[in-house]
Design an enzyme around this catalytic site. Structure first.
Site, PDB file in Angstrom:
ATOM      1  N   SER A 202       0.821  -1.211   0.000  1.00 41.35           N
ATOM      2  CA  SER A 202       0.000   0.000   0.000  1.00 41.35           C
ATOM      3  C   SER A 202       0.859   1.267   0.000  1.00 41.35           C
ATOM      4  CB  SER A 202      -0.957  -0.038   1.193  1.00 41.35           C
ATOM      5  OG  SER A 202      -1.990   0.912   1.043  1.00 41.35           O
ATOM      6  N   ASP A 383      -9.616  -6.806  -4.107  1.00 42.03           N
ATOM      7  CA  ASP A 383      -8.904  -5.594  -3.705  1.00 42.03           C
ATOM      8  C   ASP A 383      -9.729  -4.363  -4.065  1.00 42.03           C
ATOM      9  OD1 ASP A 383      -6.784  -3.796  -3.035  1.00 42.03           O
ATOM     10  OD2 ASP A 383      -5.321  -5.278  -3.708  1.00 42.03           O
ATOM     11  N   HIS A 415      -7.303  -6.136   0.003  1.00 45.55           N
ATOM     12  CA  HIS A 415      -6.191  -5.191   0.001  1.00 45.55           C
ATOM     13  C   HIS A 415      -5.003  -5.734   0.793  1.00 45.55           C
ATOM     14  CE1 HIS A 415      -3.998  -1.490   0.036  1.00 45.55           C
ATOM     15  NE2 HIS A 415      -4.199  -1.251   1.311  1.00 45.55           N
TER      16      HIS A 415
END
Length: 438
Positions: A202, A383, A415
């Protein structure tokens, strides 16, 4: 020097690694009542944070709390793991580090892997990946490191300051990035690593790209797990989902096809679901996102809530880690709670990097062209990050002459794909690390 630093290169000599580990108190039950919330809030602090992290790291049978005098002491084991704080050039700045090192490193070993977590998280989030990566380090006689970004996790919570004016977008972005990127470079120098394979999740993946752009000769490969800040599309990401992403229920993870090269049809299917999820967002999440982009963070909310904060974190932990064992849920809750209640620092980068609308102020898709090293993108099949940005970035890289990049979709994962389907992600990471050595 070899790409793999020895255990004695940067650490102070400490008592022998063979000493038994001290007993740790078990993680407390997740608080459900006002009284339990007060008790949990009162007990948080540096000591509790260290215990919370070590509970997760002790799942490695070869973990010890301190580094050895020398690797010759522990050559009866193929690999060892230990924690340390690496002090940077400023004595008030240090990086919390987990080292997983081969006890018989060699000069021809692959570049070590360095794992970097996402927004407001910590190295403990990778606890389901360490064992497999330790096997890779042992077999390749290399090393794996997991670190907390400066200002996050259990690294130094130093003041985060951006001096650029509000309308100086480039200045704000580069100052915010430099806070993390330059501290990572200081850490690399202290560890005496020539090159690294950077594995980031991320916002950590975003910062890894920023590091590679600034220090390209120090990066052998980038592995980006659900990276933030890649696409131009303002509706492609929602920053509040960084800490509200749902747990994907565990299924049978034995298929070797759990991580697949992405196809156009699958990408369109996932994109359609993302649009539907965006339409279902309620007013609460819009307010949450607005506060974030105005300089708040979810951790500031938890700290402001005082003794109600542990209950808020408990609600998140119970939902997000519903596929874990009861013990793992308690341990992750305790770990996240202590991170959330620590002094605010690096978390305040978010409003400088993401613009209103939750897309990157300077999208990576437009910046990655100069990269010459292989770049791997991986997204969960559920995701909420937009993989179209990754696909376009690969096209841009190919147009610039970099044909060594690829994009994967990991089944049964959202995610936090490395937590949702660790078996598939561990296999993917091992393959990518090996590809870097060929």
């Amino acid at each position: 020097m070899s790409a793999t630093a020895t255990a004695t290169a940067t650490h102070t000599v400490v008592p022998s690694l063979t000493a038994p580990l001290k007993a740790l108190p078990p993680a407390k039950e997740i608080p459900l009542t006002f009284a339990a919330g007060i008790k949990s809030w009162w007990g948080a602090g540096a000591g509790a944070s260290a215990h919370a992290e070590e509970r997760l790291l002790r799942k490695l049978s070869y973990y010890r709390s301190e580094p050895p005098h020398s690797l010759s002491e522990v050559q009866d084991q193929p690999v060892i793991a230990y924690s340390s704080k690496i002090v940077l050039n400023d004595q008030k700045r240090y990086i919390n580090t987990l080292s997983i090192v081969s006890t018989s490193p060699c000069n021809s070993s692959p570049a070590p892997a360095v794992l970097l977590h996402g927004y407001g998280a910590g190295l403990g989030f990778f606890f389901k990946n360490f064992s497999a990566l330790g096997e890779w380090a042992a077999s390749r006689r290399s090393s794996v490191y997991a670190i907390d970004w400066l200002g996050m996790g259990r690294s130094a919570r130093v003041p985060f300051v951006v001096n650029a004016k509000r309308d100086d977008i480039s200045g704000r972005v580069h100052e915010a990035e430099a806070f993390f990127v330059d501290s990572l470079e200081e850490w690399r120098e202290k560890m005496k690593l020539e090159k690294m394979t950077l594995v980031g999740h991320s916002l950590g993946a975003y910062m890894n790209v920023a590091y590679a752009l600034k220090y390209p000769t120090r990066v052998s490969r980038l592995v980006l797990l659900s990276p933030a800040g890649v696409p131009r599309d303002p509706s492609a990401t929602v920053p509040s989902r960084e800490v509200t992403d749902d747990q994907i229920n565990e299924v049978d993870y034995v298929s070797v096809d759990d991580a697949q090269l992405a196809t156009r049809a699958k990408a369109e299917e996932i994109k359609s679901e993302q649009r539907n999820q965006g339409r279902r967002q309620g007013k609460l999440w819009k307010v949450f996102t607005y506060l974030w982009e105005e300089g708040w963070s979810p951790f500031q909310v938890v700290r402001s809530a005082m003794w109600y904060g542990p209950i808020l974190v408990g609600k998140y932990s119970s939902r997000r880690f519903s596929g874990f064992t009861e013990e793992e849920v308690r341990e992750m809750h305790d770990y996240i709670l202590n991170i959330a209640l620590a002094k605010g620092s690096g978390e305040y980068c978010i409003s400088h990097i993401l613009a209103p609308g939750a897309h990157a102020r300077m999208p990576l898709v437009d910046r990655m062209g100069p990269l010459k090293m292989p770049v791997t993108f991986a997204y969960g099949d559920s995701d909420w990050m937009d993989r179209e940005g990754g696909a376009q970035a690969i096209k841009n890289l190919k147009a610039a002459g970099n044909t060594k990049s690829r994009l994967y979709t990991v089944k049964h994962a959202g995610h936090h794909l490395y937590l949702d389907n660790p078996t598939a992600v561990n296999r993917l990471l091992s393959e990518e690390l090996d590809r870097g050595s060929r």
